[in-house]
Design a protein around this motif. Structure first.
Motif, PDB file in Angstrom:
ATOM      1  N   GLU A  26       2.792   7.895  37.669  1.00 23.74           N
ATOM      2  CA  GLU A  26       3.963   8.605  38.158  1.00 23.74           C
ATOM      3  C   GLU A  26       5.258   8.046  37.597  1.00 23.74           C
ATOM      4  OE1 GLU A  26       1.371   7.867  40.181  1.00 23.74           O
ATOM      5  OE2 GLU A  26       0.719   9.924  40.508  1.00 23.74           O
ATOM      6  N   VAL A  27       5.298   6.744  37.281  1.00 21.49           N
ATOM      7  CA  VAL A  27       6.519   6.170  36.730  1.00 21.49           C
ATOM      8  C   VAL A  27       6.857   6.822  35.408  1.00 21.49           C
ATOM      9  CG1 VAL A  27       7.557   4.079  35.773  1.00 21.49           C
ATOM     10  CG2 VAL A  27       6.331   3.966  37.937  1.00 21.49           C
ATOM     11  N   ALA A  28       5.888   6.959  34.530  1.00 17.65           N
ATOM     12  CA  ALA A  28       6.140   7.599  33.234  1.00 17.65           C
ATOM     13  C   ALA A  28       6.569   9.048  33.422  1.00 17.65           C
ATOM     14  CB  ALA A  28       4.892   7.526  32.358  1.00 17.65           C
ATOM     15  N   ASP A  29       5.888   9.783  34.302  1.00 12.66           N
ATOM     16  CA  ASP A  29       6.255  11.175  34.560  1.00 12.66           C
ATOM     17  C   ASP A  29       7.657  11.264  35.145  1.00 12.66           C
ATOM     18  OD1 ASP A  29       3.747  11.893  33.704  1.00 12.66           O
ATOM     19  OD2 ASP A  29       2.942  12.199  35.731  1.00 12.66           O
ATOM     20  N   GLU A  31      10.143   9.128  34.854  1.00  7.77           N
ATOM     21  CA  GLU A  31      11.161   8.782  33.874  1.00  7.77           C
ATOM     22  C   GLU A  31      11.445   9.958  32.957  1.00  7.77           C
ATOM     23  OE1 GLU A  31       9.725   5.242  31.974  1.00  7.77           O
ATOM     24  OE2 GLU A  31      10.389   3.956  33.618  1.00  7.77           O
ATOM     25  N   THR A  32      10.410  10.641  32.511  1.00  4.34           N
ATOM     26  CA  THR A  32      10.587  11.812  31.661  1.00  4.34           C
ATOM     27  C   THR A  32      11.335  12.896  32.420  1.00  4.34           C
ATOM     28  OG1 THR A  32       8.529  11.312  30.535  1.00  4.34           O
ATOM     29  CG2 THR A  32       9.370  13.551  30.313  1.00  4.34           C
ATOM     30  N   SER A  33      10.927  13.149  33.665  1.00  5.84           N
ATOM     31  CA  SER A  33      11.551  14.174  34.483  1.00  5.84           C
ATOM     32  C   SER A  33      13.016  13.860  34.739  1.00  5.84           C
ATOM     33  CB  SER A  33      10.806  14.293  35.816  1.00  5.84           C
ATOM     34  OG  SER A  33      11.515  15.092  36.698  1.00  5.84           O
ATOM     35  N   SER A  34      13.313  12.607  35.094  1.00  4.75           N
ATOM     36  CA  SER A  34      14.680  12.264  35.440  1.00  4.75           C
ATOM     37  C   SER A  34      15.594  12.309  34.226  1.00  4.75           C
ATOM     38  CB  SER A  34      14.747  10.903  36.124  1.00  4.75           C
ATOM     39  OG  SER A  34      14.399   9.883  35.229  1.00  4.75           O
ATOM     40  N   ASP A 139      19.093   9.596  55.876  1.00  8.99           N
ATOM     41  CA  ASP A 139      18.926  10.950  55.354  1.00  8.99           C
ATOM     42  C   ASP A 139      17.476  11.229  54.999  1.00  8.99           C
ATOM     43  OD1 ASP A 139      21.769  11.954  55.176  1.00  8.99           O
ATOM     44  OD2 ASP A 139      21.935  10.076  54.075  1.00  8.99           O
ATOM     45  N   ALA A 140      16.736  10.182  54.668  1.00 10.91           N
ATOM     46  CA  ALA A 140      15.315  10.330  54.342  1.00 10.91           C
ATOM     47  C   ALA A 140      14.615   9.002  54.635  1.00 10.91           C
ATOM     48  CB  ALA A 140      15.131  10.725  52.881  1.00 10.91           C
ATOM     49  N   PHE A 146       4.737   4.417  47.555  1.00 14.17           N
ATOM     50  CA  PHE A 146       5.361   5.711  47.317  1.00 14.17           C
ATOM     51  C   PHE A 146       5.069   6.149  45.896  1.00 14.17           C
ATOM     52  CE2 PHE A 146       8.258   2.466  45.953  1.00 14.17           C
ATOM     53  CZ  PHE A 146       8.791   2.946  44.775  1.00 14.17           C
ATOM     54  N   ARG A 147       5.235   7.433  45.667  1.00 11.60           N
ATOM     55  CA  ARG A 147       5.136   7.965  44.310  1.00 11.60           C
ATOM     56  C   ARG A 147       6.539   8.141  43.763  1.00 11.60           C
ATOM     57  NH1 ARG A 147       0.832  12.676  43.507  1.00 11.60           N
ATOM     58  NH2 ARG A 147       2.542  13.194  42.103  1.00 11.60           N
ATOM     59  N   ALA A 148       6.716   7.778  42.523  1.00 18.66           N
ATOM     60  CA  ALA A 148       8.024   7.873  41.885  1.00 18.66           C
ATOM     61  C   ALA A 148       8.551   9.304  41.894  1.00 18.66           C
ATOM     62  CB  ALA A 148       7.953   7.341  40.458  1.00 18.66           C
ATOM     63  N   ASP A 149       7.689  10.277  41.612  1.00 21.31           N
ATOM     64  CA  ASP A 149       8.147  11.662  41.579  1.00 21.31           C
ATOM     65  C   ASP A 149       8.576  12.143  42.964  1.00 21.31           C
ATOM     66  OD1 ASP A 149       5.465  11.643  42.415  1.00 21.31           O
ATOM     67  OD2 ASP A 149       4.918  13.428  41.272  1.00 21.31           O
ATOM     68  N   HIS A 150       7.951  11.636  44.015  1.00 16.91           N
ATOM     69  CA  HIS A 150       8.339  11.975  45.388  1.00 16.91           C
ATOM     70  C   HIS A 150       9.731  11.422  45.690  1.00 16.91           C
ATOM     71  CE1 HIS A 150       7.890  11.243  49.921  1.00 16.91           C
ATOM     72  NE2 HIS A 150       8.103  12.531  49.766  1.00 16.91           N
ATOM     73  N   LEU A 151       9.967  10.167  45.345  1.00  9.53           N
ATOM     74  CA  LEU A 151      11.272   9.543  45.552  1.00  9.53           C
ATOM     75  C   LEU A 151      12.359  10.309  44.802  1.00  9.53           C
ATOM     76  CD1 LEU A 151      13.129   7.210  46.512  1.00  9.53           C
ATOM     77  CD2 LEU A 151      12.409   5.966  44.454  1.00  9.53           C
ATOM     78  N   ILE A 152      12.130  10.610  43.548  1.00  8.88           N
ATOM     79  CA  ILE A 152      13.122  11.327  42.745  1.00  8.88           C
ATOM     80  C   ILE A 152      13.379  12.726  43.312  1.00  8.88           C
ATOM     81  CG2 ILE A 152      13.530  12.377  40.472  1.00  8.88           C
ATOM     82  CD1 ILE A 152      12.231   9.808  39.303  1.00  8.88           C
ATOM     83  N   SER A 153      12.345  13.387  43.761  1.00 13.50           N
ATOM     84  CA  SER A 153      12.500  14.711  44.357  1.00 13.50           C
ATOM     85  C   SER A 153      13.389  14.651  45.605  1.00 13.50           C
ATOM     86  CB  SER A 153      11.121  15.275  44.707  1.00 13.50           C
ATOM     87  OG  SER A 153      11.243  16.511  45.338  1.00 13.50           O
ATOM     88  N   ILE A 154      13.171  13.653  46.436  1.00 13.78           N
ATOM     89  CA  ILE A 154      13.992  13.505  47.647  1.00 13.78           C
ATOM     90  C   ILE A 154      15.440  13.212  47.274  1.00 13.78           C
ATOM     91  CG2 ILE A 154      14.415  11.966  49.621  1.00 13.78           C
ATOM     92  CD1 ILE A 154      11.347  11.959  50.024  1.00 13.78           C
ATOM     93  N   ILE A 155      15.650  12.339  46.313  1.00 12.51           N
ATOM     94  CA  ILE A 155      17.017  12.019  45.882  1.00 12.51           C
ATOM     95  C   ILE A 155      17.715  13.277  45.364  1.00 12.51           C
ATOM     96  CG2 ILE A 155      18.414  10.774  44.179  1.00 12.51           C
ATOM     97  CD1 ILE A 155      16.283   8.521  44.353  1.00 12.51           C
ATOM     98  N   HIS A 156      17.041  14.022  44.504  1.00 14.72           N
ATOM     99  CA  HIS A 156      17.650  15.244  43.948  1.00 14.72           C
ATOM    100  C   HIS A 156      17.937  16.261  45.047  1.00 14.72           C
ATOM    101  CE1 HIS A 156      16.018  14.530  39.603  1.00 14.72           C
ATOM    102  NE2 HIS A 156      16.955  13.685  39.948  1.00 14.72           N
ATOM    103  N   ASN A 157      17.029  16.404  45.996  1.00 12.85           N
ATOM    104  CA  ASN A 157      17.231  17.342  47.095  1.00 12.85           C
ATOM    105  C   ASN A 157      18.432  16.931  47.951  1.00 12.85           C
ATOM    106  OD1 ASN A 157      16.561  19.585  48.751  1.00 12.85           O
ATOM    107  ND2 ASN A 157      15.597  18.181  50.195  1.00 12.85           N
TER     108      ASN A 157
END
Length: 181
Positions: A26-29, A31-34, A139-140, A146-157
């Motif tokens: 998930e870290v690699a995914d 990082e690419t997503s962010s 706020d959350a 945790f999964r990195a993509d879950h954390l990033i999704s919450i931050i973006h939301n």
């Protein structure tokens, strides 16, 4: 660095830490997503975490998209929030000096700081502990591991919600100067 963090945790006997091995893909995914979604690193994010391995992992996940600031306990975190005014705080709960609940309460009860997005990231996962986190103003609330993509999704939301609120209030009173807080 991430591989070093994960491999050093494999020898740890704490079951919550050993589950961090799930983060490697998930870290690699993430990082690419962010990097694909980041407009700039103009927003600052404060990590308040006393565990150096988790702290480093969070930095690796988030530094591509944010100007990452660092504090290693709640008291240091509060000083950093007051001096640097980050847009986002990610805080552990169990820390020396000042725990994450006290830090969150202090931030959310301060009119100059209450707008800061505050995310609790913790191994405390009972429902009563989650309720306490939300009652202090978080706020959350994200459980470790945790999964990195879950954390990033919450931050973006959370950021998108703040942006919508700012736009709404600005549209209600167009004569006010728009502030990027």
């Amino acid at each position: 660095i991430v591989a070093e963090i994960i491999s050093s945790e494999e020898t740890d006997t704490d079951p919550n830490r050993s589950e961090l091995n799930e983060l490697i893909p998930e870290v690699a995914d993430a990082e690419t997503s962010s990097t694909q979604t980041a407009a700039s690193k103009s927003q600052s994010l404060l990590i308040v975490e006393d565990d150096p391995q988790i702290h480093t992992l969070l930095h690796e996940i988030l530094h591509h998209e944010y100007n990452v600031l660092h504090a290693y306990d709640g008291a240091e975190g509060l000083q950093m929030i007051r001096s640097q005014m980050p847009e986002i705080v990610i805080s552990d709960i169990r820390m020396p000096e000042m725990d994450g609940i006290a830090l969150c309460k202090t931030v959310k009860n301060d009119p100059q700081l209450c707008h800061v997005i505050f995310i609790l990231l913790t191994a405390k996962n009972r429902i009563e502990e989650r309720i306490e986190g939300y009652n202090c103003g978080a706020d959350a609330y994200i459980n470790k591991p945790f999964r990195a993509d879950h954390l990033i999704s919450i931050i973006h939301n959370q950021q998108a919600n703040r942006d919508r609120m700012k736009a709404f209030f600005h549209s209600q009173n167009p004569n006010t100067e728009q502030n990027d807080d």
